[in-house]
Design a protein around this motif. Structure first.
Motif, PDB file in Angstrom:
ATOM      1  N   VAL A   1      -4.179  30.466   3.222  1.00 61.42           N
ATOM      2  CA  VAL A   1      -4.009  29.420   4.239  1.00 61.42           C
ATOM      3  C   VAL A   1      -4.889  28.215   3.950  1.00 61.42           C
ATOM      4  N   ILE A   2      -6.142  28.429   3.540  1.00 59.13           N
ATOM      5  CA  ILE A   2      -7.027  27.280   3.313  1.00 59.13           C
ATOM      6  C   ILE A   2      -6.560  26.471   2.102  1.00 59.13           C
ATOM      7  N   THR A   3      -5.941  27.129   1.118  1.00 58.80           N
ATOM      8  CA  THR A   3      -5.370  26.391  -0.016  1.00 58.80           C
ATOM      9  C   THR A   3      -4.241  25.479   0.447  1.00 58.80           C
ATOM     10  N   LEU A   4      -3.384  25.991   1.309  1.00 59.36           N
ATOM     11  CA  LEU A   4      -2.260  25.205   1.809  1.00 59.36           C
ATOM     12  C   LEU A   4      -2.721  24.063   2.714  1.00 59.36           C
ATOM     13  N   THR A   5      -3.685  24.306   3.587  1.00 55.97           N
ATOM     14  CA  THR A   5      -4.130  23.247   4.501  1.00 55.97           C
ATOM     15  C   THR A   5      -4.861  22.135   3.763  1.00 55.97           C
ATOM     16  N   ASN A   6      -5.588  22.473   2.703  1.00 57.06           N
ATOM     17  CA  ASN A   6      -6.215  21.422   1.893  1.00 57.06           C
ATOM     18  C   ASN A   6      -5.166  20.588   1.174  1.00 57.06           C
ATOM     19  N   ALA A   7      -4.116  21.241   0.693  1.00 58.47           N
ATOM     20  CA  ALA A   7      -3.025  20.492   0.063  1.00 58.47           C
ATOM     21  C   ALA A   7      -2.324  19.588   1.069  1.00 58.47           C
ATOM     22  N   LEU A   8      -2.188  20.064   2.311  1.00 59.56           N
ATOM     23  CA  LEU A   8      -1.575  19.245   3.356  1.00 59.56           C
ATOM     24  C   LEU A   8      -2.431  18.022   3.669  1.00 59.56           C
ATOM     25  N   CYS A   9      -3.751  18.148   3.571  1.00 58.22           N
ATOM     26  CA  CYS A   9      -4.632  16.990   3.763  1.00 58.22           C
ATOM     27  C   CYS A   9      -4.354  15.911   2.720  1.00 58.22           C
ATOM     28  N   VAL A  10      -4.134  16.328   1.476  1.00 54.65           N
ATOM     29  CA  VAL A  10      -3.811  15.371   0.416  1.00 54.65           C
ATOM     30  C   VAL A  10      -2.531  14.615   0.757  1.00 54.65           C
ATOM     31  N   VAL A  11      -1.529  15.350   1.213  1.00 53.35           N
ATOM     32  CA  VAL A  11      -0.233  14.735   1.533  1.00 53.35           C
ATOM     33  C   VAL A  11      -0.373  13.730   2.661  1.00 53.35           C
ATOM     34  N   THR A  12      -1.086  14.082   3.733  1.00 52.30           N
ATOM     35  CA  THR A  12      -1.214  13.167   4.876  1.00 52.30           C
ATOM     36  C   THR A  12      -1.999  11.916   4.507  1.00 52.30           C
ATOM     37  N   ILE A  13      -3.049  12.057   3.687  1.00 56.54           N
ATOM     38  CA  ILE A  13      -3.839  10.885   3.283  1.00 56.54           C
ATOM     39  C   ILE A  13      -3.004   9.917   2.469  1.00 56.54           C
ATOM     40  N   LEU A  14      -2.261  10.450   1.483  1.00 57.57           N
ATOM     41  CA  LEU A  14      -1.494   9.582   0.597  1.00 57.57           C
ATOM     42  C   LEU A  14      -0.211   9.059   1.248  1.00 57.57           C
ATOM     43  N   ALA A  15       0.408   9.870   2.098  1.00 54.74           N
ATOM     44  CA  ALA A  15       1.695   9.475   2.667  1.00 54.74           C
ATOM     45  C   ALA A  15       1.560   8.641   3.940  1.00 54.74           C
ATOM     46  N   LEU A  16       0.428   8.768   4.659  1.00 52.37           N
ATOM     47  CA  LEU A  16       0.295   8.080   5.944  1.00 52.37           C
ATOM     48  C   LEU A  16      -0.864   7.086   5.979  1.00 52.37           C
ATOM     49  N   TRP A  17      -2.052   7.505   5.543  1.00 46.94           N
ATOM     50  CA  TRP A  17      -3.198   6.593   5.639  1.00 46.94           C
ATOM     51  C   TRP A  17      -3.106   5.486   4.582  1.00 46.94           C
ATOM     52  N   LEU A  18      -2.724   5.844   3.364  1.00 49.67           N
ATOM     53  CA  LEU A  18      -2.681   4.856   2.289  1.00 49.67           C
ATOM     54  C   LEU A  18      -1.771   3.667   2.608  1.00 49.67           C
ATOM     55  N   PRO A  19      -0.550   3.879   3.124  1.00 51.98           N
ATOM     56  CA  PRO A  19       0.313   2.720   3.410  1.00 51.98           C
ATOM     57  C   PRO A  19       0.186   2.196   4.839  1.00 51.98           C
ATOM     58  N   ALA A  20      -0.758   2.728   5.640  1.00 46.16           N
ATOM     59  CA  ALA A  20      -0.786   2.401   7.074  1.00 46.16           C
ATOM     60  C   ALA A  20      -1.035   0.922   7.337  1.00 46.16           C
ATOM     61  N   GLY A  21      -2.072   0.347   6.740  1.00 49.01           N
ATOM     62  CA  GLY A  21      -2.390  -1.063   6.997  1.00 49.01           C
ATOM     63  C   GLY A  21      -2.610  -1.321   8.475  1.00 49.01           C
ATOM     64  N   ASP A  22      -1.876  -2.300   9.030  1.00 46.21           N
ATOM     65  CA  ASP A  22      -2.032  -2.634  10.441  1.00 46.21           C
ATOM     66  C   ASP A  22      -0.984  -1.949  11.317  1.00 46.21           C
ATOM     67  N   SER A  23      -0.290  -0.956  10.780  1.00 43.93           N
ATOM     68  CA  SER A  23       0.719  -0.231  11.553  1.00 43.93           C
ATOM     69  C   SER A  23       0.042   0.796  12.451  1.00 43.93           C
ATOM     70  N   ARG A  24       0.080   0.555  13.744  1.00 47.81           N
ATOM     71  CA  ARG A  24      -0.549   1.488  14.677  1.00 47.81           C
ATOM     72  C   ARG A  24       0.181   2.829  14.692  1.00 47.81           C
ATOM     73  N   ALA A  25       1.493   2.801  14.542  1.00 45.26           N
ATOM     74  CA  ALA A  25       2.270   4.040  14.565  1.00 45.26           C
ATOM     75  C   ALA A  25       1.850   4.963  13.408  1.00 45.26           C
ATOM     76  N   LEU A  26       1.700   4.393  12.198  1.00 44.78           N
ATOM     77  CA  LEU A  26       1.291   5.207  11.064  1.00 44.78           C
ATOM     78  C   LEU A  26      -0.132   5.727  11.230  1.00 44.78           C
ATOM     79  N   LEU A  27      -1.003   4.891  11.802  1.00 42.97           N
ATOM     80  CA  LEU A  27      -2.375   5.337  12.010  1.00 42.97           C
ATOM     81  C   LEU A  27      -2.441   6.496  13.010  1.00 42.97           C
ATOM     82  N   ILE A  28      -1.642   6.417  14.067  1.00 47.95           N
ATOM     83  CA  ILE A  28      -1.617   7.510  15.049  1.00 47.95           C
ATOM     84  C   ILE A  28      -1.069   8.782  14.404  1.00 47.95           C
ATOM     85  N   ALA A  29       0.027   8.629  13.630  1.00 44.72           N
ATOM     86  CA  ALA A  29       0.602   9.790  12.954  1.00 44.72           C
ATOM     87  C   ALA A  29      -0.402  10.413  11.985  1.00 44.72           C
TER      88      ALA A  29
END
Length: 490
Positions: A363-391
């Motif tokens: 489980v900890i291997t999978l959750t760490n991999a999920l952290c990578v996905v959320t950082i790259l898929a949501l935080w990286l392109p977020a910019g000034d988008s409040r919706a992406l930042l909340i997600a």
């Protein structure tokens, strides 16, 4: 029980293994030479088990018990010291101890999860003239002390129990919050928040996890996850509280009220905390037990903790500043931190529940991999988008929430409950250097480039890469234990 030898045949090892009252069958031909080795092992095993029962009645954990209970598979080596123990796995006393751990963790991880609030406030008030990397040292030193000084706390917990550690640690964390409002200069904040609060957190952290290991084994992931929700609850309540109260009462009285809340929780923790197992007989030492690193599974686990600390505290510390730098209202930016911690509430509880069934390292291997996905898929392109930042805040909170709840359980899978403090504190010593360096590195990355966006890009990539390495390390420990068998629960 064996028959007393009456003649030469009775003195034979084969005949001594026949239970009393059960006649041997003359029609059965036994090849004594072929059977003797296995019966020797059986006899020795019986002698060891009898010794284990005698020792258990005196509450003494001997090496004979360990040898008798040792599993044949190297992947189960972490349970050597637990096979002769009966864990309650529940009941009033066990859950009261979980409640005590919950109160302790509010004082440690509830404050840790408010790092972004303090970083944002200090950078715009008392420390307005300091750069991000310098301010980051305040929080890195705090985290370093919490985890590094566990190397001294762990053996004390194994030998003397949690009572005095929790009492002294409670006083220090309460004093830190009561005095923080009086601090106006960098060194005052460093001494009060980082050193005083860090020492208190170090004294609370090991007992908070260790006492759960005394009462739970099969359900340890679930029980630890329940206690670890304290950090999420503190991370939701404290930022919203500070956002509402600082403009009215000022920073000093706002932190004093937090101190009084921690005082109440500390009183509850001290009333409920207790240990169950007899003391460890391992010699106490203020130095790390370097022999533990001979086990490559433990070494990989420690490396995973190091890089996981690099990954988790970067978003926790800079999410508020990122939102403010991209046009979000400062008060709304505080809400992002609350949403992140709200997501981590389920992330601490649910993965811990699933880890007991699917495997802690799985489980900890999978959750760490999920952290990578959320950082790259949501935080990286977020910019000034409040919706992406909340997600991002909610999903990263869920994925990272398991980090602080699962790695203590993973360490517990590699050792016996009586030696948990020694193993956990050694792993924390390694992780402490990750916490010490994570925020200064992130702050320095934020300053690079000709534009602010380049700095934020470097910081985000740093967090994602850290999590990717952490996930690989935990996967490496799992592979060493059970190979590449996907369906194996470990």
């Amino acid at each position: 029980m064996t028959l007393a030898p009456k003649n030469a045949d009775d003195s034979c090892l084969i005949n001594q293994t026949v239970p009393a009252g059960v006649p041997g069958s003359p029609s059965e031909h036994i090849d004594e030479k072929s059977q003797l080795p296995s019966l020797n092992l059986e006899s020795k095993s019986n002698e060891n088990l009898n010794a284990a029962r005698d020792d258990e009645s005196r509450n003494v954990h001997t090496h004979a018990v360990e040898n008798a209970a040792a599993p044949s598979s190297s992947s189960e080596a972490g349970d050597d010291g637990d096979d002769d123990l009966d864990f309650p796995e529940g009941g009033l006393q066990a859950w009261l101890v979980v409640a005590s751990s919950f109160c302790c963790m509010v004082s440690v991880y509830g404050i840790i999860n408010c790092t972004a609030v303090f970083e944002s406030y200090f950078s715009t008030h008392q420390l307005v003239g300091y750069d991000s990397s310098t301010i980051g040292w305040i929080f890195s030193v705090y985290l370093f002390i919490v985890f590094f000084f566990g190397i001294q706390v762990g053996p004390v917990f194994d030998r003397h129990g949690p009572r005095w550690l929790v009492a002294v640690g409670s006083l220090l964390v309460v004093a830190s919050q009561l005095l923080l409002g009086l601090c106006n200069t960098y060194y005052q904040i460093l001494l009060t928040y980082s050193v005083l609060g860090g020492l208190g957190g170090a004294l609370l952290n090991i007992p908070a996890y260790g006492v759960i290991a005394h009462f739970f084994k099969a359900r340890r992931g679930f029980a630890t996850g329940v206690a670890a929700t304290a950090g999420s609850i503190g991370g939701v309540v404290f930022p919203i509280y500070l956002q509402a109260v600082i403009p009215r009462l000022g920073f000093a009285w706002s932190t004093r009220i937090i101190g009084f809340v921690l005082l109440f929780l500390s009183a509850v923790a001290n009333l409920l905390v207790r240990s169950r197992l007899p003391p460890s007989r391992h010699p106490m030492s203020v130095m790390p037990d370097w022999s533990l690193f001979k086990d490559l599974k433990f070494s990989f686990c420690c490396a995973g903790i190091w890089f996981m600390e690099w990954g988790i505290f970067t978003p926790l510390t800079y999410i508020v500043s990122y939102a403010a730098a991209h046009g979000q209202d400062p008060n709304d930016a505080y809400t992002l931190l609350a949403l992140l911690n709200a997501g981590s509430f389920l992330g601490r509880f649910l993965p811990g529940f699933l880890a007991d069934r699917w495997g802690r390292f799985n489980v900890i291997t999978l959750t760490n991999a999920l952290c990578v996905v959320t950082i790259l898929a949501l935080w990286l392109p977020a910019g000034d988008s409040r919706a992406l930042l909340i997600a991002f805040a909610v999903l990263f909170g869920f994925a990272s929430g398991s980090n602080l709840g699962l790695y203590p359980v993973c360490i517990g899978q590699l050792c016996g409950a009586r030696d948990y403090g020694r193993f956990f504190s050694t792993a924390m010593m390694v992780g402490s250097f990750g916490t010490l360096t994570s925020l200064p590195i992130a702050g320095a990355l934020l300053e690079i480039g000709s534009t602010p966006e380049q700095g934020w890009l470097a910081l985000i990539i740093f967090a994602a890469l850290s999590y990717a390495i952490a996930s690989s390390c935990f996967l490496g420990a799992r592979v060493l234990a059970v190979s590449w068998r996907v369906k194996e629960v470990y």
